[in-house]
Structure formats: structure tokens, C-alpha cells
Design a protein around this motif. Structure first.
Motif, PDB file in Angstrom:
ATOM      1  N   GLY A  46      -2.982   0.726 -12.858  1.00  0.00           N
ATOM      2  CA  GLY A  46      -1.644   0.274 -12.487  1.00  0.00           C
ATOM      3  C   GLY A  46      -0.652   0.499 -13.615  1.00  0.00           C
ATOM      4  O   GLY A  46      -0.834   1.344 -14.491  1.00  0.00           O
ATOM      5  N   ASP A  86      -0.079  -8.073  -8.762  1.00  0.00           N
ATOM      6  CA  ASP A  86      -1.523  -7.914  -8.887  1.00  0.00           C
ATOM      7  C   ASP A  86      -1.922  -6.440  -8.856  1.00  0.00           C
ATOM      8  O   ASP A  86      -2.805  -6.005  -9.616  1.00  0.00           O
ATOM      9  N   VAL A  87      -1.266  -5.663  -7.990  1.00  0.00           N
ATOM     10  CA  VAL A  87      -1.572  -4.237  -7.911  1.00  0.00           C
ATOM     11  C   VAL A  87      -1.274  -3.541  -9.227  1.00  0.00           C
ATOM     12  O   VAL A  87      -2.075  -2.735  -9.723  1.00  0.00           O
ATOM     13  N   GLU A  88      -0.142  -3.863  -9.788  1.00  0.00           N
ATOM     14  CA  GLU A  88       0.258  -3.191 -11.022  1.00  0.00           C
ATOM     15  C   GLU A  88      -0.578  -3.611 -12.218  1.00  0.00           C
ATOM     16  O   GLU A  88      -0.584  -2.942 -13.248  1.00  0.00           O
ATOM     17  N   HIS A  89      -1.261  -4.757 -12.105  1.00  0.00           N
ATOM     18  CA  HIS A  89      -2.087  -5.215 -13.215  1.00  0.00           C
ATOM     19  C   HIS A  89      -3.561  -4.898 -13.013  1.00  0.00           C
ATOM     20  O   HIS A  89      -4.417  -5.349 -13.778  1.00  0.00           O
ATOM     21  N   GLN A  90      -3.867  -4.096 -11.982  1.00  0.00           N
ATOM     22  CA  GLN A  90      -5.223  -3.587 -11.805  1.00  0.00           C
ATOM     23  C   GLN A  90      -5.418  -2.343 -12.645  1.00  0.00           C
ATOM     24  O   GLN A  90      -4.449  -1.708 -13.072  1.00  0.00           O
ATOM     25  N   PRO A  91      -6.655  -1.943 -12.893  1.00  0.00           N
ATOM     26  CA  PRO A  91      -6.896  -0.680 -13.617  1.00  0.00           C
ATOM     27  C   PRO A  91      -6.198   0.481 -12.922  1.00  0.00           C
ATOM     28  O   PRO A  91      -6.247   0.621 -11.698  1.00  0.00           O
ATOM     29  N   LYS A 119       1.737  -9.995  -4.802  1.00  0.00           N
ATOM     30  CA  LYS A 119       0.770  -8.930  -4.514  1.00  0.00           C
ATOM     31  C   LYS A 119       1.108  -7.648  -5.273  1.00  0.00           C
ATOM     32  O   LYS A 119       0.204  -6.940  -5.751  1.00  0.00           O
ATOM     33  N   ARG A 179       0.703 -17.258 -11.561  1.00  0.00           N
ATOM     34  CA  ARG A 179       1.373 -16.084 -12.154  1.00  0.00           C
ATOM     35  C   ARG A 179       2.474 -16.577 -13.101  1.00  0.00           C
ATOM     36  O   ARG A 179       3.670 -16.442 -12.841  1.00  0.00           O
ATOM     37  N   ARG A 191       0.817  -1.214   0.000  1.00  0.00           N
ATOM     38  CA  ARG A 191       0.000   0.000   0.000  1.00  0.00           C
ATOM     39  C   ARG A 191       0.849   1.263   0.000  1.00  0.00           C
ATOM     40  O   ARG A 191       0.521   2.254  -0.666  1.00  0.00           O
ATOM     41  N   ASP A 238      -1.622   0.730 -17.177  1.00  0.00           N
ATOM     42  CA  ASP A 238      -2.246   1.970 -17.622  1.00  0.00           C
ATOM     43  C   ASP A 238      -1.319   3.163 -17.486  1.00  0.00           C
ATOM     44  O   ASP A 238      -1.753   4.310 -17.384  1.00  0.00           O
TER      45      ASP A 238
END
Length: 580
Positions: A125, A118-123, A115, A162, A83, A128
Motif C-alpha cells: 500500500g 486499512d488498504v493503504e497500510h497493507q503490504p 477501509k 484508528r 476495490r 510501500d
């Protein structure tokens, strides 16, 4: 091998404990309960220090800022690190995540990396346009953690689904710029298998070999050492396994794109091995398909690697299954790179290749191979070359077999050339080893029986006057005399035939060649003829027509003296008589 302790902006030596047993970071407990914004502000203050001129002020302390970032990475939970990374400057975020990935146990490091991925591959991230921090984490784990840790990391990423992380980790690990040695790669290979990551281990090996090949194209002097090092490292970590061979077998079962790449890698690997027997060469020749053999050998067919191609060819030629041999011959002949060496392949097959100590293939085996070539639609030229190759192979054959094989050669021109080759090879063997005189006699008798007059002429001529310009071996005159006497006696026993045929012609050629036969050997020949069925009149006539006509008077006189010394006075007088 790297010990996995270097993080960006931090030296391992700083993590050493002080003499009183407390870690140097004992003054940084505050990082565990402060807010992220408060931590960021305090780190910035450490870097800048108090304003110049401030009474009692403190100057910049950038090293303290580094220690604070390290303490934050080690003491805060994984979820807090993920975070807070977005709140840091990108460079500080990389430092914190990389430190956590290197200093925490590998299970926590894997959790952190997954983790963050996953954060970096969220909208919003990295996909984008956001900061991409995971690449640095994967790079540091792949390049700086121990191979056992890397293997666990790969397994955890795979189990989490992954797979792209797995691929990136393996790719970074095998890149020449990673600093990983070939021993590291060998160790990771066996460690991955132990973690039940068999596919990942195979991919690691493939990428290691590809990386060496591609790097070698730029720096060719390093390729042999690197390839040998990798093969040697694999042998060191698992001496009884055939790791490269098993890997090759598995890769060659995949799609065509991988198959061609794998064949190229195998060829490159074989080309650069120089230390003793190469088990991969034997494996390719004995076990792989005709297409694998043809493509790999095609890449090795030119100097300086032609000898490696020949080694594979000999192992392939030792196969027992006739259908396999026929398919290999056809595919070899159809290859532009190999077509010109089809005769050598067939010669190896006749001789049984690498298993030549077992003797040449029998006439029945060769007949079956001839038929198999027809069954697989091999060009007629392959069958023609097989018959010629079989005819000219003299080692391990009887005289009768040589005659039979020569008779299978259909074209007169081929048969004449084969007969000349057999004569040359047979004569060399006979002159070097008198124990094989019986073979020559059997061969000539068989040729006479088959009506091969020209072949008889070539055989006798080659024995008496070899076409190869080499000195006559010691005792060769006695060998020729023994063979000629036996041929003479055999001809004499045949009703209705001129006794002055093969034996007489051979003796005449031998004795008239004054540059090859010595005066001492003349006496040996005479001694042999006295024991044969040749009568005295013919013997005297033969000496007058040959030795008596030598142009070198000195050597002729030496021959007369040698005959007299051995007690062959009558023969000596006949030689002298021819001069009058």
C-alpha cells in the motif's frame, strides 16, 4: 462555516434536481452494473470524444465524465469503491473517494475512510510507495463537512482504533489553511464532547491555540482578533462554562513538554485579551500552582503586557493559605524575569491583592507569613522585603499598628526609609481627609512612646511641608492646626516634658512655610490655637517667629488684614510688632 458540499472537480449546483423531480444523474444508471474497466474506458471516451472528422461523431464531454464519476461514487457500495480505487488514475480515484466522503451520510463516509486507510497500510500500500488517497479523504471531511459530521467521524475512527486518523483529522481541521473559523472550532469542541470524545476535544482546543500562536508569529496583527474570536466563540456556545480554564487545568496535569507549551499558550491568550475582565487571569492567579504562575507571569512581565502580569499577581496575592503565599513568594523571587518585582508582590500580599476591599492582612497574619517564608527556605531578603512592605502600607491601619510594624523592620536604613514613606502617605491622607487626623496623632504619640524620634520628625515635617510638589488641598491649614493643637495639649499634660515639642514644631513648620499656607489659613490656625491649651504669650511668640518673618511683604500684610478682620487684633499686632 463550510457547508460540506464541495468535492474536487464537482460543483454542488450540479446536484440540484430538475424541474420534473428527477436528479440530473438519472441518465447514469449504467454506472451501477458496469465493470470497473468498462467504466474507466467510458469515462476516458467522454473526455476525448470521437476522432476529428468522424461522421456523426461527438466531441469531448469532460463535464459528463465528472458526472459519471460522481454517480459512481454515490451509487456503488463502499467496498466496491475501495476495490476500484486502485484501478483508476490517481486523480480520478481521489475524485471518487472525496465525492463519496462528502455526499454519503457520515457513517458511510467514516466506513469508507477507515477501509481505505486499512488498504493503504497493507503490504504494497501507500506505506510501500503506493498511492496515498486517504489524505485527500480526511482533508475534505475535515474541511468541508459540517462540524457535527466531523465529530461523528472522529468518534467512529476512535472507536475503530484508528487513532492516527483522529489525529490527522483534528490537525487538518485546526490548520489555518483549512478555512475553518474559530466559531467552527468552538462548535466542534462542544460537539466532540457530546460524542464523548473528551480527549479529542481537548486536543482540538490545544491545536487551535497552538495554530493561532504559530500563525501569529508571522502575522502579529491578526493574533489579538483571532484569540478574542476563539474565546468569544467558546463563550457564545457555552456561556456558563469556563472552557479555557478547565482545559488549562487538564493540560497542566500532563507531561512537562505539554505543561510548558500550555503555559506559553495561556500567557499568549492572556496577553491578547483586551475586552473587560479576563476570567483566565483570575483563574491563574487564584487556582494555579506557584510554578504555573511564575512561568506565565514571567512571559508577561515586560511591556506591553506588564499590566496583565500585575493582574495575575494581585489575584495570587489574595489567597488565604499562608503556605501557598510563602511558596509563591519564594518561586517568584527565584525567577529571573520576576525577581525585580518581588517587592510589588509582597505589597500586594500585605494589601490582600484583588481582595483589598476586605482590608490589609492583620499583624498576626503577617507574622505567620514571615514564619512560613522561613519554613519554605525562602531567601532572607524575602522576609526583609515583607517587613518593609508591611510597614509602609497605611490604608486600613491604626496608628498603633503602624508603629508596631515599623518596629519590625530590622535594618536602620530600611526603617528610616519606611518611616519616610509612611510619613508621606499618611500626610497625604490626612491633608485630603481631615477625618483621619486622629490617626496621625495616634501614630506620632506611638512613635514617641517607642523612642522613634527620627520618625516623629519625618512625620511632622511631611505634614507641614510635604515633599511631593503638589498644591495644598483646601482646608489643609485647619487640619494641620487641629493636629498640632492636639499634640501640643497632649505634650503639655505629660509631666517632665517640654510642651514645645511635637505640636510646637509642627505649628512652627506650618506657619513659616509662606509658600504653602495662605493668609486665610493663618487666621484659621489662630482660631484653633485660641481653643487649645496654648497660652497667649506662646501664641504671640509663635506668630512673631513665623508669620512676622515672612519675606513676601504683600502676603504678610494680607495675613495681618485677615487676622484683624476675624477679630484677632492682638495677634495682628504681634505680627506687625515683629517688623519693628
Amino acid at each position: 462555516m463550510s457547508d460540506g458540499r464541495t468535492a474536487a472537480g464537482f460543483e454542488p449546483a450540479l446536484a440540484a434536481e430538475s424541474e420534473d423531480g428527477e436528479a440530473w444523474s438519472s441518465g447514469y444508471e449504467w454506472v451501477t452494473n458496469c465493470t470497473v474497466d468498462g467504466f474507466v474506458g467510458r469515462v476516458q471516451a467522454m473526455r476525448e470524444g470521437d476522432a476529428p472528422g468522424t461522421e456523426g461523431g461527438v466531441g469531448p464531454r469532460p463535464a459528463a465524465a465528472v458526472r459519471a464519476l460522481h454517480a459512481f461514487a454515490v451509487r456503488r457500495s463502499v467496498d466496491e469503491l475501495i476495490r476500484s480505487a486502485a484501478r483508476f488514475d490517481d486523480r480520478d480515484a481521489v475524485t471518487v473517494l472525496a465525492t463519496a466522503a462528502l455526499y454519503r451520510n457520515i457513517l458511510q463516509a467514516a466506513e469508507l475512510a477507515i477501509k481505505q486507510w486499512d488498504v493503504e497500510h497493507q503490504p504494497g500500500g501507500a506505506a510501500d510507495g503506493g498511492p496515498r488517497l486517504i489524505d485527500g479523504v480526511i482533508h475534505d471531511i475535515a474541511c468541508q463537512r459540517t462540524v457535527l459530521d466531523v465529530a461523528v467521524f472522529v468518534r467512529r475512527c476512535r472507536d475503530a482504533g484508528r487513532h492516527e486518523m483522529v489525529d490527522r483529522t483534528v490537525r487538518v481541521f485546526t490548520t489555518p489553511s483549512s478555512g475553518r473559523t474559530n466559531l467552527d472550532k468552538a462548535l466542534l469542541y462542544v460537539a466532540l464532547r457530546d460524542e464523548e470524545c473528551v480527549e479529542e476535544a481537548a486536543e482540538l482546543l490545544r491545536r487551535s491555540l497552538v495554530a493561532i500562536t504559530e500563525n501569529g508569529a508571522q502575522t502579529p496583527d491578526t493574533v489579538p482578533r483571532q484569540f478574542h474570536d476563539l474565546a468569544g466563540a467558546l463563550h457564545h456556545v457555552s456561556p456558563r462554562e469556563r472552557i479555557l480554564e478547565e482545559w488549562a487545568d487538564a493540560q497542566l496535569q500532563l507531561d512537562d513538554d505539554f505543561v510548558h507549551e500550555t503555559r506559553q499558550i495561556i500567557a499568549q491568550l492572556i496577553a491578547t485579551r483586551t475586552d473587560g475582565p479576563d476570567t483566565l487571569v483570575e483563574h491563574v492567579g487564584k487556582r494555579r500552582t506557584r510554578h504555573d504562575i511564575a512561568e506565565i507571569c514571567g512571559r508577561l512581565s515586560r511591556p506591553p503586557h506588564a499590566a496583565k502580569c500585575a493582574e495575575i499577581r494581585r489575584h495570587a496575592a489574595a489567597r488565604e493559605k499562608t503556605e501557598d503565599l510563602a511558596e509563591i513568594v519564594r518561586t517568584w523571587y527565584e525567577s529571573d524575569a520576576l525577581k525585580g518585582t518581588t517587592e510589588e508582590l509582597l505589597a500586594d500580599i500585605v494589601a490582600r491583592g484583588a481582595a483589598r476591599d476586605a482590608g490589609p492582612r492583620s499583624l498576626r497574619e503577617l507574622d505567620r507569613l514571615d514564619t512560613a517564608l522561613s519554613n519554605v527556605n525562602a531567601p532572607a531578603e524575602c522576609r526583609r522585603m515583607l517587613r518593609v512592605a508591611a510597614a509602609v502600607h497605611t490604608d486600613g491601619r491604626t496608628g498603633a499598628e503602624l508603629v508596631a510594624l515599623l518596629g519590625k523592620v530590622e535594618r536602620p536604613r530600611d526603617r528610616n526609609r519606611a518611616a519616610r514613606t509612611v510619613a508621606r502617605r499618611l500626610a497625604a491622607r490626612v491633608l485630603a481627609n481631615s477625618a483621619e487626623a486622629d490617626l496621625f496623632v495616634e501614630y506620632v504619640h506611638g512613635l514617641r512612646g517607642a523612642g522613634r524620634t527620627e520618625a516623629v520628625y519625618l512625620a511632622c515635617k511631611e505634614l507641614a511641608d510635604p515633599s511631593d510638589p503638589v498644591p495644598a488641598p483646601d482646608g489643609s491649614g485647619a487640619v494641620v492646626a487641629r493636629i498640632a493643637a492636639r499634640l501640643y495639649d497632649a505634650d503639655l499634660r505629660r509631666d517632665g516634658r517640654d510642651p514645645r515639642r511635637d505640636g510646637w514644631d509642627l505649628l512652627e513648620r506650618c506657619l513659616e512655610n509662606e509658600q504653602r499656607i495662605t493668609p486665610q489659613e493663618v487666621a484659621v490656625v489662630v482660631a484653633q490655637l485660641r481653643l487649645s491649651a496654648m497660652n497667649e504669650e506662646d501664641r504671640h511668640f509663635l506668630l512673631r517667629a513665623t508669620v512676622g518673618r515672612w519675606s513676601d511683604a504683600r502676603r504678610r500684610e494680607e495675613a495681618v488684614a485677615e487676622l484683624s478682620e476675624k477679630g484677632f487684633d492682638a495677634e495682628a499686632r504681634e505680627v506687625i510688632r515683629s517688623l519693628r
